[in-house]
Motif scaffolding. Structure first.
Motif, PDB file in Angstrom:
ATOM      1  N   GLU A   1      -6.910 -15.101 -10.143  1.00 33.62           N
ATOM      2  CA  GLU A   1      -6.950 -14.345  -9.105  1.00 33.62           C
ATOM      3  C   GLU A   1      -6.589 -12.896  -8.335  1.00 33.62           C
ATOM      4  O   GLU A   1      -6.856 -12.449  -7.916  1.00 33.62           O
ATOM      5  CB  GLU A   1      -6.409 -15.341  -7.598  1.00 33.62           C
ATOM      6  N   LEU A   2      -4.984 -12.904  -8.776  1.00 31.87           N
ATOM      7  CA  LEU A   2      -4.522 -12.108  -8.933  1.00 31.87           C
ATOM      8  C   LEU A   2      -5.001 -10.813  -9.208  1.00 31.87           C
ATOM      9  O   LEU A   2      -5.280  -9.500  -8.330  1.00 31.87           O
ATOM     10  CB  LEU A   2      -3.070 -11.889  -9.957  1.00 31.87           C
TER      11      LEU A   2
ATOM     12  N   ALA B   1       3.223 -15.370 -13.089  1.00 36.76           N
ATOM     13  CA  ALA B   1       2.179 -15.410 -12.007  1.00 36.76           C
ATOM     14  C   ALA B   1       3.191 -14.503 -10.853  1.00 36.76           C
ATOM     15  O   ALA B   1       2.758 -14.029  -9.831  1.00 36.76           O
ATOM     16  CB  ALA B   1       1.187 -16.153 -11.961  1.00 36.76           C
ATOM     17  N   LEU B   2       4.192 -15.516 -10.261  1.00 42.27           N
ATOM     18  CA  LEU B   2       4.677 -15.264  -9.258  1.00 42.27           C
ATOM     19  C   LEU B   2       5.350 -13.797  -9.138  1.00 42.27           C
ATOM     20  O   LEU B   2       5.310 -13.507  -7.832  1.00 42.27           O
ATOM     21  CB  LEU B   2       6.132 -16.032  -9.163  1.00 42.27           C
ATOM     22  N   ILE B   3       5.658 -13.573 -10.367  1.00 39.24           N
ATOM     23  CA  ILE B   3       6.345 -12.002 -10.387  1.00 39.24           C
ATOM     24  C   ILE B   3       5.504 -11.273  -9.938  1.00 39.24           C
ATOM     25  O   ILE B   3       5.437 -10.019  -9.282  1.00 39.24           O
ATOM     26  CB  ILE B   3       7.483 -11.609 -11.619  1.00 39.24           C
ATOM     27  N   VAL B   4       4.282 -10.769 -10.404  1.00 39.68           N
ATOM     28  CA  VAL B   4       3.289  -9.963 -10.719  1.00 39.68           C
ATOM     29  C   VAL B   4       2.551 -10.448  -8.987  1.00 39.68           C
ATOM     30  O   VAL B   4       2.504  -9.182  -8.216  1.00 39.68           O
ATOM     31  CB  VAL B   4       1.744 -10.761 -11.781  1.00 39.68           C
ATOM     32  N   LYS B   5       2.781 -11.196  -8.458  1.00 36.44           N
ATOM     33  CA  LYS B   5       1.902 -11.822  -6.898  1.00 36.44           C
ATOM     34  C   LYS B   5       3.333 -10.804  -5.632  1.00 36.44           C
ATOM     35  O   LYS B   5       2.860  -9.888  -5.101  1.00 36.44           O
ATOM     36  CB  LYS B   5       1.957 -13.022  -6.336  1.00 36.44           C
ATOM     37  N   GLU B   6       4.004 -10.835  -5.764  1.00 37.92           N
ATOM     38  CA  GLU B   6       5.548 -11.050  -5.344  1.00 37.92           C
ATOM     39  C   GLU B   6       5.496  -9.136  -5.275  1.00 37.92           C
ATOM     40  O   GLU B   6       5.370  -8.228  -4.379  1.00 37.92           O
ATOM     41  CB  GLU B   6       6.953 -11.256  -5.848  1.00 37.92           C
ATOM     42  N   VAL B   7       5.286  -8.479  -6.480  1.00 38.70           N
ATOM     43  CA  VAL B   7       5.154  -7.227  -6.506  1.00 38.70           C
ATOM     44  C   VAL B   7       3.660  -6.484  -6.459  1.00 38.70           C
ATOM     45  O   VAL B   7       3.773  -5.938  -5.515  1.00 38.70           O
ATOM     46  CB  VAL B   7       5.148  -6.937  -8.194  1.00 38.70           C
ATOM     47  N   LEU B   8       2.569  -7.576  -6.682  1.00 39.37           N
ATOM     48  CA  LEU B   8       1.459  -7.507  -5.682  1.00 39.37           C
ATOM     49  C   LEU B   8       1.717  -6.674  -4.214  1.00 39.37           C
ATOM     50  O   LEU B   8       1.259  -5.364  -3.595  1.00 39.37           O
ATOM     51  CB  LEU B   8       0.249  -7.357  -6.172  1.00 39.37           C
ATOM     52  N   ASP B   9       2.255  -7.655  -3.358  1.00 36.54           N
ATOM     53  CA  ASP B   9       2.010  -7.943  -1.883  1.00 36.54           C
ATOM     54  C   ASP B   9       2.470  -7.000  -1.774  1.00 36.54           C
ATOM     55  O   ASP B   9       2.389  -6.431  -0.584  1.00 36.54           O
ATOM     56  CB  ASP B   9       2.374  -9.391  -1.931  1.00 36.54           C
TER      57      ASP B   9
END
Ligand SMILES: NC(=O)c1ccc[n+]([C@@H]2O[C@H](COP(=O)([O-])OP(=O)(O)OC[C@H]3O[C@@H](n4cnc5c(N)ncnc54)[C@H](OP(=O)(O)O)[C@@H]3O)[C@@H](O)[C@H]2O)c1
Length: 388
Positions: free
Chosen positions: A308-309, A346-354
Motif C-alpha cells: 500500500e505504501l 514499513a513503519l519507517i518508510v511510512k513515517e518518511v513518506l508521510d
C-alpha cells in the motif's frame, strides 16, 4: 555477436548473466564489467571473460585489484562513479546489463542510455526513482529497455503482438515470500535469517528482504507503471506461491495472457540479452504435469503494508517514489545491521513518506535530491526509534 557490459557482475543477476554468456560464446562477448567490493570473484570473472575495462567501488579496491591481477597486460581498471559510467558507456558495448543493487544503479544506467546503449534492466530502482525521465531519455535516443525482472519480462512478452489500447490491467505475480503463511502476531520476532530464506529464488540480500516484506512487489508496481506506460490503478498484484506464472496481462475481452516458466532468472535474463530472438535451451523446460496445482490469492495488506505504501507513493508521484525507495534502502540496511525489527521497515518508510514534501522531478538532480532527503529522514526516524 553482441558486446555486453555488466554493471554488478558479482551479484546474483551478474553471475547468472555471465553463465549465459559462457554457454553462448558465439552470441555474446563481455567487453566491460563493474563490481563493488567482491574482488576475489571479480578477479575470477576478469580472468575468464577478459573484459577490456573494469571498475570497482573506490580507489582502494582498484589498487588491490591491480595487485591481484598482476598481469603484464591488465584491463583498464577504474573506480567509483566515473568508473561505472565509463563501463556503462564503453565504446564497444552494444548492451548494458544494469544489475547493481539499489539507488547506486541509477547514474550509470542513465549514462548508458545517454551513450545510446540498449539496456537489460534488472535494477528496478532506476525505474522507481526516475521512471518518467528514464523512459523519455531512452525514447529520445532510440534506446531499447528490456526488462530483466521476471514479472516485467513476462508482461513484456504477454504484450507482444497485441494492441495496448485493449489492455484492461497488468497482474504482477508475487511468491508471497517466506512469511506468506506466518501469522501476523509472529511478525514482530522475525529474524534476519528468517527473512533471507526465500522459498523460490536465490537473490541478493536487499531484494530477498524486500521480497519478504513485499516491498519488492511495491517497487515492481512502480517499475511496471513506467516500463509499460500504464496507470497505477491498472496494475494489480496476485500472490502465486509456486512462481511458475511470472505475470499476466488481462485484455478488455476477458482474455488473460500469462507467461510461465521454471523459476530461474536465466530465463528472463537470456530473453533480454537475445531479444528479439530466443536462446535455445536457456532454462529447463517447464513440465506443468509434474508441478501439479498452482495457487493464486490476494495479498494480505495487514501483514504486508509495504504494498500500500508503494501504491501511495506512486499515486503522489513526483519525488515520492524516490523517497520511498531511499527510505526502504536505509531501513533494510538497518534491519540487516540488527538495529531495527523486520516490522519496523514499513513503519519507517511510512513515517518518511508521510513527512515527505513531494516535489516535481524534471532533472536527474531532482531525483538525487529526493533520494538524499528520503535517506536523511529515514536515518532520523531510525535514530529516534533506537533512543526511545
Ligand atoms: N537477484 C534477482 O533474482 C533479481 C531479480 C529481479 C531484479 N533484481 C534486481 O537486480 C539488481 C541486482 O540484484 P542482485 O540480487 O543481483 O543483487 P546482489 O546479488 O546484491 O548484487 C549486487 C551487485 O551490485 C554491486 N553493488 C552493490 N552496491 C554497489 C554500489 N554501491 N556501487 C557499485 N556496485 C554495487 C555488488 O558488488 P559486490 O558484491 O562486488 O560488492 C554486486 O555486483 C537489484 O536492483 C535487484 O532488485 C534482481
Amino acid at each position: 555477436m553482441k558486446n555486453i557490459s555488466i554493471l554488478g557482475s558479482t551479484g546474483s543477476i551478474g553471475v547468472n548473466t555471465l553463465d549465459i554468456v559462457a554457454r553462448n560464446p558465439s552470441r555474446f562477448k563481455v567487453v566491460a564489467l563493474a563490481a563493488g567490493r567482491n574482488l576475489s570473484l571479480f578477479k575470477r570473472q576478469i580472468d575468464k571473460f577478459g573484459p577490456e575495462i573494469v571498475s570497482v567501488i573506490d580507489d582502494e579496491h582498484a589498487g588491490k585489484l591491480r595487485e591481484m591481477l598482476g598481469y603484464p597486460v591488465v584491463p583498464k581498471i577504474l573506480s567509483g562513479d566515473s568508473g561505472y559510467r565509463e563501463v556503462a558507456s564503453w565504446k564497444k558495448t552494444d548492451m548494458v546489463v544494469s544489475a547493481i543493487s539499489g539507488a547506486a544503479g541509477l547514474p550509470p544506467t542513465i549514462e548508458a542510455i545517454d551513450a545510446g546503449k540498449d539496456i537489460a534492466l534488472a535494477n528496478k530502482e532506476t525505474m522507481v526513482m526516475a521512471g518518467e525521465l528514464v523512459i523519455a531519455r531512452a525514447a529520445s535516443r532510440g534506446v531499447n529497455i528490456i526488462p530483466v525482472d521476471s514479472e516485467h519480462g513476462a508482461i513484456f512478452q504477454c504484450l507482444k503482438g497485441h494492441n495496448k489500447k485493449e489492455v484492461k490491467r497488468l497482474v504482477l505475480t508475487a511468491s508471497g515470500g517466506p512469511f506468506l503463511n506466518l501469522p501476523l502476531e509472529r511478525f514482530a520476532s522475525i529474524s534476519l535469517d528468517d527473512a533471507l530464506q526465500h522459498p523460490n529464488w536465490e537473490m541478493g540480500r536487499k531484494i530477498t528482504i524486500d521480497s519478504a516484506s513485499m516491498m519488492n512487489k511495491g517497487l515492481e508496481i512502480i517499475e511496471a507503471r513506467w516500463l509499460f506506460d500504464m496507470n497505477i490503478d491498472k496494475i494489480d498484484v496476485c500472490v502465486h506461491p509456486q512462481s511458475i506464472v511470472h505475470s499476466m496481462v488481462e485484455y478488455i475481452d476477458g482474455s488473460v495472457i500469462a507467461q510461465m516458466g521454471v523459476p530461474d532468472m536465466r530465463g528472463p535474463i537470456s530473453y533480454a540479452l537475445s531479444y528479439p530472438e530466443r536462446l535455445q535451451g536457456a532454462v529447463e523446460t517447464l513440465d506443468l504435469c509434474s508441478v501439479g496445482a498452482l495457487e493464486f490469492m490476494s495479498p494480505d495488506s495487514g501483514k504486508f503494508p509495504a504494498l500500500e505504501l508503494a501504491y501511495a507513493a506512486a499515486g503522489k508521484g513526483g519525488s515520492a517514489p524516490a523517497a520511498l525507495n531511499a527510505s526502504n534502502e536505509v531501513a533494510v540496511g538497518a534491519f540487516i545491521e540488527g538495529k531495527i525489527r523486520f516490522v519496523d521497515i514499513a513503519l519507517i518508510v511510512k513515517e518518511v513518506l508521510d513527512s515527505h514534501r513531494t516535489k516535481e522531478i524534471n532533472r536527474v538532480e531532482d531525483v538525487l535530491d529526493a533520494d538524499c532527503r528520503g535517506r536523511a529522514r529515514a536515518r532520523e526516524v531510525i535514530e529516534k526509534r533506537m533512543i526511545s
